[in-house]
Motif scaffolding. Structure first.
Motif, PDB file in Angstrom:
ATOM      1  N   ALA A  71     -11.862  -7.740  -9.697  1.00 36.11           N
ATOM      2  CA  ALA A  71     -12.026  -7.357  -8.291  1.00 36.11           C
ATOM      3  C   ALA A  71     -10.683  -7.378  -7.565  1.00 36.11           C
ATOM      4  CB  ALA A  71     -13.021  -8.293  -7.606  1.00 36.11           C
ATOM      5  N   ALA A  72      -9.851  -8.367  -7.898  1.00 34.99           N
ATOM      6  CA  ALA A  72      -8.536  -8.453  -7.263  1.00 34.99           C
ATOM      7  C   ALA A  72      -7.647  -7.283  -7.666  1.00 34.99           C
ATOM      8  CB  ALA A  72      -7.874  -9.779  -7.638  1.00 34.99           C
ATOM      9  N   PHE A  73      -7.682  -6.887  -8.915  1.00 30.70           N
ATOM     10  CA  PHE A  73      -6.906  -5.726  -9.358  1.00 30.70           C
ATOM     11  C   PHE A  73      -7.393  -4.458  -8.658  1.00 30.70           C
ATOM     12  CE2 PHE A  73      -5.571  -7.934 -13.455  1.00 30.70           C
ATOM     13  CZ  PHE A  73      -4.225  -7.957 -13.101  1.00 30.70           C
ATOM     14  N   ALA A  74      -8.707  -4.305  -8.525  1.00 30.49           N
ATOM     15  CA  ALA A  74      -9.251  -3.133  -7.840  1.00 30.49           C
ATOM     16  C   ALA A  74      -8.755  -3.088  -6.398  1.00 30.49           C
ATOM     17  CB  ALA A  74     -10.776  -3.154  -7.888  1.00 30.49           C
ATOM     18  N   GLY A  75      -8.741  -4.242  -5.739  1.00 25.90           N
ATOM     19  CA  GLY A  75      -8.245  -4.294  -4.371  1.00 25.90           C
ATOM     20  C   GLY A  75      -6.772  -3.956  -4.280  1.00 25.90           C
ATOM     21  N   TYR A  76      -5.995  -4.441  -5.240  1.00 26.84           N
ATOM     22  CA  TYR A  76      -4.554  -4.154  -5.238  1.00 26.84           C
ATOM     23  C   TYR A  76      -4.285  -2.666  -5.449  1.00 26.84           C
ATOM     24  CZ  TYR A  76       0.166  -3.679  -7.088  1.00 26.84           C
ATOM     25  OH  TYR A  76       1.452  -3.238  -7.330  1.00 26.84           O
ATOM     26  N   LEU A  77      -4.989  -2.044  -6.389  1.00 26.36           N
ATOM     27  CA  LEU A  77      -4.742  -0.641  -6.708  1.00 26.36           C
ATOM     28  C   LEU A  77      -5.254   0.306  -5.628  1.00 26.36           C
ATOM     29  CD1 LEU A  77      -5.624  -0.557 -10.522  1.00 26.36           C
ATOM     30  CD2 LEU A  77      -3.341  -0.500  -9.485  1.00 26.36           C
ATOM     31  N   GLY A  78      -6.314  -0.066  -4.908  1.00 23.37           N
ATOM     32  CA  GLY A  78      -6.863   0.821  -3.893  1.00 23.37           C
ATOM     33  C   GLY A  78      -7.613   1.993  -4.514  1.00 23.37           C
ATOM     34  N   HIS A  79      -7.511   3.153  -3.872  1.00 19.39           N
ATOM     35  CA  HIS A  79      -8.151   4.384  -4.344  1.00 19.39           C
ATOM     36  C   HIS A  79      -9.674   4.219  -4.507  1.00 19.39           C
ATOM     37  CE1 HIS A  79      -4.287   6.391  -5.139  1.00 19.39           C
ATOM     38  NE2 HIS A  79      -3.879   5.222  -5.585  1.00 19.39           N
ATOM     39  N   ASP A  80     -10.247   3.305  -3.705  1.00 17.16           N
ATOM     40  CA  ASP A  80     -11.689   3.054  -3.736  1.00 17.16           C
ATOM     41  C   ASP A  80     -12.188   2.628  -5.115  1.00 17.16           C
ATOM     42  OD1 ASP A  80     -12.064   3.754  -1.002  1.00 17.16           O
ATOM     43  OD2 ASP A  80     -12.047   5.883  -1.540  1.00 17.16           O
ATOM     44  N   LEU A  81     -11.326   1.992  -5.887  1.00 18.67           N
ATOM     45  CA  LEU A  81     -11.725   1.511  -7.206  1.00 18.67           C
ATOM     46  C   LEU A  81     -12.647   0.304  -7.081  1.00 18.67           C
ATOM     47  CD1 LEU A  81      -8.309   1.779  -9.063  1.00 18.67           C
ATOM     48  CD2 LEU A  81     -10.344   3.164  -9.506  1.00 18.67           C
TER      49      LEU A  81
END
Length: 386
Positions: A71-81
């Motif tokens: 979840a933290a990586f998704a937040g860092y990358l953005g792009h609605d991941l």
């Protein structure tokens, strides 16, 4: 004494050498594209506190799905991941190994464009996947026409694109990536290990993920996050790709300590990435000064510079090493590679390399493109890159 030749190892491993780069204790180490800036002290203290808390629970297995970290990586990358689109492992090399284990194997082929990251071929070999290396365009560039032609010729099961490319630093256009995804029938991996060092505004292949379930974008914390020793890599892809990777990973492959350290670092991403602008500035300084000296620096979107016009590269490498400056001889004729370090490290390198600058007619030939600067069809010797 027993040697490898005496053991019943796989036939395809005989005669091979393990991955490796020189590890020497020198004042200025600029050879493996590490972020030479230290982790900020306040951030380091928080990482230590998180790891210490995790130690108290080491009698239990870690979260097998590393849900909080995804979840933290998704937040860092953005792009609605979403977390379901994220995978992580012990460095991006293990991430890529998982991909090859799931989608490669005997009877399948992986395609890259050389010179490129040498681990692609080694990981392919280790998973029984045939490795094919197609040529690049001039100046180590890779246009969509060249890439698509290679795909049509070899019909690979996987395509590995390094963006920016290692060991050349060459950026890769969105146009080329999209053309490759459209042309390839199998999995396309865009390795963005150095993306954070790209010029501001450079788009990520993450923008192309929507509607492309065969596209994978891999990243690492080793470079921009100055986290090479922690061994944390990750990727973003369709959730179905992540499900496939679960089939090949080892149980509990990310330790509780690794997860804790990575989560702490991500919570401080702004501080961890604060040195990126400085590194980018040192990269441009290196390119400008090498060009002024008469060398031929190649276009770079990474934290290193490959430069040609070097007379006897290994001799120059050894001479710099004798002065306590470790750079990289990657085996490309007439070329060496140097990491963009701190201002002081860059100064030390530039002052030392000036002694080996092309002289007279040689410098004029390099500036005009007439000197012996390798083109993209040249192949490096068996020296590994990182």
């Amino acid at each position: 004494m027993t040697t490898l030749d005496d053991l019943p190892i796989r036939d395809d491993l005989r005669g091979r050498s393990p991955y490796g780069a020189p590890q020497k204790a020198v004042p200025v180490a600029l050879n493996v594209n590490e972020n030479t800036h230290p982790i900020p002290e306040a951030v380091a203290h928080d990482i230590v506190a998180r790891v210490a808390a995790a130690i108290l629970q080491l009698n239990r297995y870690p979260d097998r799905e590393f849900s909080e970290l995804r979840a933290a990586f998704a937040g860092y990358l953005g792009h609605d991941l979403r977390a379901a689109q994220i995978w992580a492992a012990n460095g991006s090399n293990e991430v890529l190994q998982h991909v090859l284990q799931a989608f490669g194997g005997p009877g399948r082929t992986a395609l890259g464009f050389g010179p490129t990251y040498s681990m692609y071929g080694l990981l392919s070999s280790g998973t029984g996947t045939a490795w094919v290396e197609a040529p690049r365009d001039a100046e180590f560039e890779l246009g969509p026409e060249t890439a698509v032609a290679a795909i049509r010729e070899h019909d690979p099961d996987l395509v590995l694109l390094c963006s920016p490319n290692n060991p050349t630093g060459t950026p890769l256009s969105h146009e080329t990536i999209a053309a490759v995804v459209d042309a390839a029938r199998g999995i396309v991996v865009v390795d963005e290990a150095y993306h954070e060092f790209a010029d501001p505004g450079t788009p990520s292949a993450l923008e192309l993920l929507e509607g492309r379930p065969r596209l994978i974008v891999s990243r690492t914390m080793s470079k921009a996050f100055a986290f090479a020793g922690a061994r944390v890599g990750y990727l973003a892809a369709d959730p179905a790709v992540v499900d496939a990777l679960r089939l090949v990973r080892l149980p509990y492959h990310l330790s509780a300590l690794t997860q804790a350290a990575a989560l702490a670092a991500l919570d401080h991403s702004a501080e961890m990435l604060a040195m990126v602008d400085d590194i980018r500035g040192q990269r441009e300084r290196i390119s400008d000064e090498l060009s002024r000296l008469g060398f031929h620096p190649y276009r770079s979107g990474a934290n290193f510079v490959l430069f040609g016009g070097v007379d006897e590269p290994h001799r120059v490498f050894e001479a710099l090493l004798a002065r306590g400056i470790l750079i990289r001889d990657i085996g490309l004729p007439g070329c060496l590679r140097v990491t963009a370090g701190t201002e002081a490290e860059t100064t030390a390198f530039l002052e030392a390399i000036a002694e080996f600058a092309p002289r007279g007619d040689d410098a004029s030939k390099i500036a005009s493109g007439a000197a012996s600067v390798p083109d993209a069809t040249d192949r490096p010797a068996n020296r590994m890159d990182a």
